[in-house]
Design an enzyme around this catalytic site. Structure first.
Site, PDB file in Angstrom:
ATOM      1  N   GLY A   1       0.849  -1.196   0.000  1.00  0.00           N
ATOM      2  CA  GLY A   1       0.000   0.000   0.000  1.00  0.00           C
ATOM      3  C   GLY A   1       0.874   1.231   0.000  1.00  0.00           C
ATOM      4  CG  LEU A   2      -0.595   4.793  -1.913  1.00  0.00           C
ATOM      5  CD1 LEU A   2      -1.705   5.838  -1.972  1.00  0.00           C
ATOM      6  CD2 LEU A   2       0.466   5.069  -2.970  1.00  0.00           C
ATOM      7  CB  SER A   3       4.359   6.294   2.029  1.00  0.00           C
ATOM      8  OG  SER A   3       4.914   6.822   3.212  1.00  0.00           O
ATOM      9  N   GLY A   4       2.066   5.620   4.445  1.00  0.00           N
ATOM     10  CA  GLY A   4       1.037   6.206   5.297  1.00  0.00           C
ATOM     11  C   GLY A   4      -0.291   5.480   5.254  1.00  0.00           C
ATOM     12  CB  SER A   5      -1.563   2.655   3.218  1.00  0.00           C
ATOM     13  OG  SER A   5      -0.532   1.694   3.394  1.00  0.00           O
ATOM     14  N   GLY A   6      -0.901   2.565   6.475  1.00  0.00           N
ATOM     15  CA  GLY A   6      -1.105   1.806   7.702  1.00  0.00           C
ATOM     16  C   GLY A   6      -0.508   0.413   7.663  1.00  0.00           C
ATOM     17  CE  LYS A   7       3.500  -0.084   3.102  1.00  0.00           C
ATOM     18  NZ  LYS A   7       3.123   1.350   3.161  1.00  0.00           N
ATOM     19  CB  SER A   8       4.603  -0.190   9.406  1.00  0.00           C
ATOM     20  OG  SER A   8       5.470  -0.256   8.298  1.00  0.00           O
TER      21      SER A   8
ATOM     22  CB  SER B   1       6.013  -4.154  -2.728  1.00  0.00           C
ATOM     23  OG  SER B   1       4.913  -4.285  -1.864  1.00  0.00           O
TER      24      SER B   1
END
EC number: 2.7.1.25
Length: 201
Positions: free
Chosen positions: A35-42, A109
């Site tokens: 997902g985009l940076s800031g999407s909440g992945k981490s 990615s």
């Protein structure tokens, strides 16, 4: 080293993947958060790892920023470097799956081809693509590291979503609404893991 160097041979382990999985009490698998940076992945990946750890599941979380401090510290953010970054992470994740772990990876990615490359390396049934789908406007408003602001100001090149493309998954195993509460998203992921008989706890 050449890929097909005749002096380099693959050594099979006396302990099989299945034996390791039996020891752990669950299957080895990769959950590939994209997902985009800031999407909440981490954030979601970290919360899921914590939940799995409490259930006694053997896990490891590979985070995009963390691997660039060591394993991928020599890489930048050009398309070629991004591809190599994902290739290396995919190889590490695959080794961890063979160790019987539930591996969580949190990487933008951005290209479908690289995610497919990892899927093929890990193997079907052991790769779960997790699309954390959060609108660009929301990601930009969150901007936890101030990267969108820098990208908009022209201070940061090749930033995904601004001047570098993000190719959203077309058939991810699970599609998460990144605007929902993290607790809700973690529960959806736990349900998926149980439905697929990856964890039993």
């Amino acid at each position: 080293m050449a890929l097909h160097d005749e002096n380099v041979v693959w050594h099979s382990h006396p302990v099989t993947v299945q034996q390791r999985e039996l020891h752990h009490g669950h299957r080895g698998v990769v959950l590939w958060f994209t997902g985009l940076s800031g999407s909440g992945k981490s954030t979601v990946a970290g919360a899921l790892e914590e939940a799995l750890h409490k259930l006694g599941v053997s896990t490891y979380l590979l985070d995009g920023d963390n691997v660039r401090h060591g394993l991928c510290s020599d890489l930048g953010f050009s398309d070629a470097d991004r591809k190599e970054n994902i290739r290396r992470v995919g190889e590490v994740a695959n080794l961890m799956v063979e160790a019987g772990l539930v591996v969580l990876t949190a990487f933008i990615s951005p290209h479908r081809a690289e995610r497919q490359m990892v899927r093929e390396r890990v193997g079907e049934g052991r790769f779960i693509e997790v699309f954390v789908d959060t609108p660009l406007a929301i990601c930009e408003a969150r901007d936890p590291k101030g990267l969108y602001k820098k990208a908009r100001a022209g201070e940061l090149r090749y930033f995904t979503g601004i001047d570098s493309v993000y190719e959203a998954p077309e058939s991810a195993e699970i599609h998460l609404n990144g605007e929902q509460l993290v607790t809700n998203l973690v529960q959806q992921l736990l349900d998926l893991l149980r439905q697929n008989d990856i964890i039993r706890s």
